[in-house]
Scaffold this active site. Structure first.
Site, PDB file in Angstrom:
ATOM      1  NE  ARG A 207      -3.283   2.481   2.468  1.00 19.83           N
ATOM      2  CZ  ARG A 207      -3.261   3.221   3.687  1.00 19.83           C
ATOM      3  NH1 ARG A 207      -2.541   2.672   4.936  1.00 19.83           N
ATOM      4  NH2 ARG A 207      -3.363   4.530   3.692  1.00 19.83           N
TER       5      ARG A 207
ATOM      6  CG  HIS B 289      -1.168   9.012   3.698  1.00 19.02           C
ATOM      7  ND1 HIS B 289      -1.188   7.460   3.982  1.00 19.02           N
ATOM      8  CD2 HIS B 289      -0.727   9.515   4.932  1.00 19.02           C
ATOM      9  CE1 HIS B 289      -1.008   7.015   5.149  1.00 19.02           C
ATOM     10  NE2 HIS B 289      -0.641   8.407   5.737  1.00 19.02           N
TER      11      HIS B 289
ATOM     12  CD  GLU C  44      -4.705   7.046  10.360  1.00 17.97           C
ATOM     13  OE1 GLU C  44      -4.228   7.848  11.043  1.00 17.97           O
ATOM     14  OE2 GLU C  44      -4.383   5.652  10.642  1.00 17.97           O
TER      15      GLU C  44
ATOM     16  CG  ASN D 188      -5.004   2.849   8.611  1.00 13.75           C
ATOM     17  OD1 ASN D 188      -5.441   1.862   7.679  1.00 13.75           O
ATOM     18  ND2 ASN D 188      -4.579   4.104   8.111  1.00 13.75           N
TER      19      ASN D 188
ATOM     20  CE1 TYR E  62      -1.665   2.988  12.886  1.00 16.33           C
ATOM     21  CE2 TYR E  62       0.312   1.811  13.452  1.00 16.33           C
ATOM     22  CZ  TYR E  62      -0.481   2.613  12.670  1.00 16.33           C
ATOM     23  OH  TYR E  62      -0.064   2.773  11.131  1.00 16.33           O
TER      24      TYR E  62
ATOM     25  CD  GLU F  20      -1.455   3.422   8.289  1.00 14.09           C
ATOM     26  OE1 GLU F  20      -1.130   4.187   9.485  1.00 14.09           O
ATOM     27  OE2 GLU F  20      -1.666   4.452   7.346  1.00 14.09           O
TER      28      GLU F  20
END
Ligand SMILES: *[C@@H]1O[C@H](CO)[C@@H](O)[C@H](O)[C@H]1NC(C)=O
Ligand SMILES: *[C@@H]1O[C@H](CO)[C@@H](O)[C@H](O)[C@H]1NC(C)=O
Length: 505
Positions: free
Chosen positions: A116, A160, A206, A341, A343, A405
């Site tokens: 990506r 992005h 995002e 995405n 985390y 991500e």
């Protein structure tokens, strides 16, 4: 280092297809091994989703003023003193613009299946609107061809965060209505140039991050907020919502271009959120946790899957613009899969203040929610990701999910000497736990996960953190000609996905 026990083998079950996932899950759940066990466990089934790595143009390309590229808002922002750690910028970054062939070879040697990357709008249309820079098109075209030749499927993100500075100067970027048409025109150029070879696109990476960190906190470009001690201009109570609305309209307009140019292509937005776990079982905390998810994930995902903003957001933000009936209908057909995405996870409790009436923390009863990474916002909480995947599955009606991500930085990684820094056990643990105990477990729960992209293939320019935070599965030696060396986590991931890496190349 946490102690784990070895994985148990159940080879006799491998023939029973319907039990394969359950077995894999049992392996993961019971399991546990020290950091080398996963690598030696060669008989284990690879997960039922594929292995990708991720990147972004401004974070890796460098060549900021080469090949016809003009500045983006991140060039302007990072060149302002005090905005980025150590006043660093993306002028050179990983110099991917010149070294992409080596990086494609690296990914091939690791058995990476998907890559990506994002396209730099100011490299393709330097002034944001109008003339197309053929050198920019040619750069990405060669990259796509090389990836395909290496057996790696490209996934492209159109935006992005590197808006052409010209559009910021002309109409304040995402605050200006005209950005909707300009983005759609840029998207059409990209689809016309690349959709013969690329099937997966996301319009925005995002939106939550670039809108709220850029227009509410003022910590990312364009650095706008209400606090005049930090931001020369901006309004944190109004601008994020105007930008949000324009981003969603620009997404719809771009998708309309895609449908006519490449009807078979798939498109999404890279949505992002932490999981927000209620601090207690009280009704107040449960409701606060739902509001937290509405304000972080729902504000972008609800319009795209359900046709409008969440009611809690609408109620709290009277100035939020409305979609027309036609826009709602177009939004609902505007994503083909759920790009996520993710985390980390935090606790959420009810609060009297703020729009969300929710407060967040990583600590409860004096204990952190999980091991803390190098970034102060990142704690290792695999069970939170499993819950988030189940939440997305339920709320958005069982979409195909691509985790576009996920990753971690190792405590003090940037001050570790080479080659010790390559032994990134903390990152290996993160990936093992997030992939096995979260994503694989979620597939056993019935969630349709298709891919897991590690963030990132290379250490890179981490926005306001500059180069001080390292998320790469490959080490980049910024002091020695940007030499790349895979970390142990790169080999760990390759083996986990059954990819037979070739450390010799
Ligand atoms: C992990 O397990 C292997 C095999 O049981 C053992 O040889 C090794 O010392 C262990 N490593 C750690 C870091 O505990
Ligand atoms: C932001 O906009 C609101 C509504 O127009 C206004 O009341 C407020 O004073 C503005 N804040 C700043 C910092 O300009």
């Amino acid at each position: 280092m946490r102690v784990r026990q070895r994985l148990i083998q159940h080879k006799h079950l491998q023939y029973l297809l319907c039990l394969v996932f359950a077995v894999a899950f049992l392996h993961a759940a019971v399991a546990q091994s020290n950091t080398t066990a996963g690598m030696t466990d060669s008989n284990k089934q690879p997960p039922p989703f594929v292995f990708g790595t991720a990147s972004a143009a401004y974070q890796i390309e460098g060549a900021w003023n080469e090949g016809g590229r003009l500045p983006s808002i991140w060039d302007t922002f990072s060149q302002m003193p005090g905005k980025v750690a150590n006043n660093e910028n993306g002028n050179v970054a990983d110099d991917f613009y010149h070294r992409w062939q080596e990086d494609v070879e690296l990914m091939k040697s690791l058995g990476v299946q998907l890559f990506r990357f994002s396209l730099s709008w100011p490299r393709i249309i330097p002034k944001g609107r109008g003339e197309v820079n053929q050198a920019g098109i040619a750069f990405y075209s060669r990259l796509i061809d090389a990836l395909l030749a290496a057996g790696i499927e490209p996934h492209i993100t159109l935006y992005h965060w590197d808006l052409p500075q010209a559009l910021e100067d002309e109409y304040l970027g995402w605050l200006g209505e005209r950005v909707v048409d300009d983005f759609a025109a840029y998207a059409a150029v990209c689809f016309n140039a690349f959709s013969d070879r690329v099937k997966y696109f996301t319009t925005f990476n995002e939106p939550l991050s670039f809108v709220f960190i850029g227009y509410d906190q003022g910590i990312h470009a364009p650095g706008r907020c209400s606090d005049r001690s930090r931001c020369a201009a901006g309004n944190s109570s109004t601008e994020p919502w105007i930008a949000t609305h324009h981003v969603l309209l620009a997404h719809v307009a771009a998708v309309q271009q895609l449908r006519s140019i490449a009807p078979d292509a798939k498109v999404s937005i890279n949505f992002n959120t932490n999981w927000g776990e209620p601090m207690t079982n009280s009704r107040e905390d449960l409701e606060a946790s739902q509001r937290y998810l509405d304000f972080n994930l729902g504000v972008y995902a609800d319009p795209c899957f359900l046709g409008d903003y969440p009611s809690s957001v609408r109620k709290a933000v009277p100035s939020l613009p409305h979609f027309t009936t036609e826009q709602k209908a177009a939004l609902k057909k505007s994503v083909d899969y759920f790009a996520l995405n993710h985390y980390t996870t935090n606790w959420v409790s009810a609060s009297d203040s703020g729009l969300q009436k929710a407060s967040t923390t990583y600590v409860r009863d004096g204990a952190p929610i999980g091991p803390q990474a190098d970034s102060e916002w990142l704690y290792v909480v695999p069970w939170g990701m499993r819950r988030l995947l189940n939440y997305v599955n339920k709320r958005y009606h069982h979409p195909a999910i691509y985790i576009t991500e996920s990753g971690v930085d190792v405590p003090n990684e940037n001050s570790m000497p080479f080659p010790d820094v390559l032994q990134d056990d903390f990152r290996i643990d993160y990936y093992r736990e997030y992939i096995e105990n979260a994503v694989l477990a979620a597939t056993v729960d019935g969630v349709d996960v298709r891919a897991y992209f590690a963030w990132s293939i290379l250490d890179n320019f981490e926005w306001a953190d500059g180069y001080s935070k390292r998320f790469g599965i490959t080490y980049v030696d910024y002091k020695n000609g940007l030499k790349r060396t895979p970390k142990q986590s790169a080999y760990f991931l390759a083996k986990l996905f059954g990819r037979h890496p070739n450390p010799g190349t």
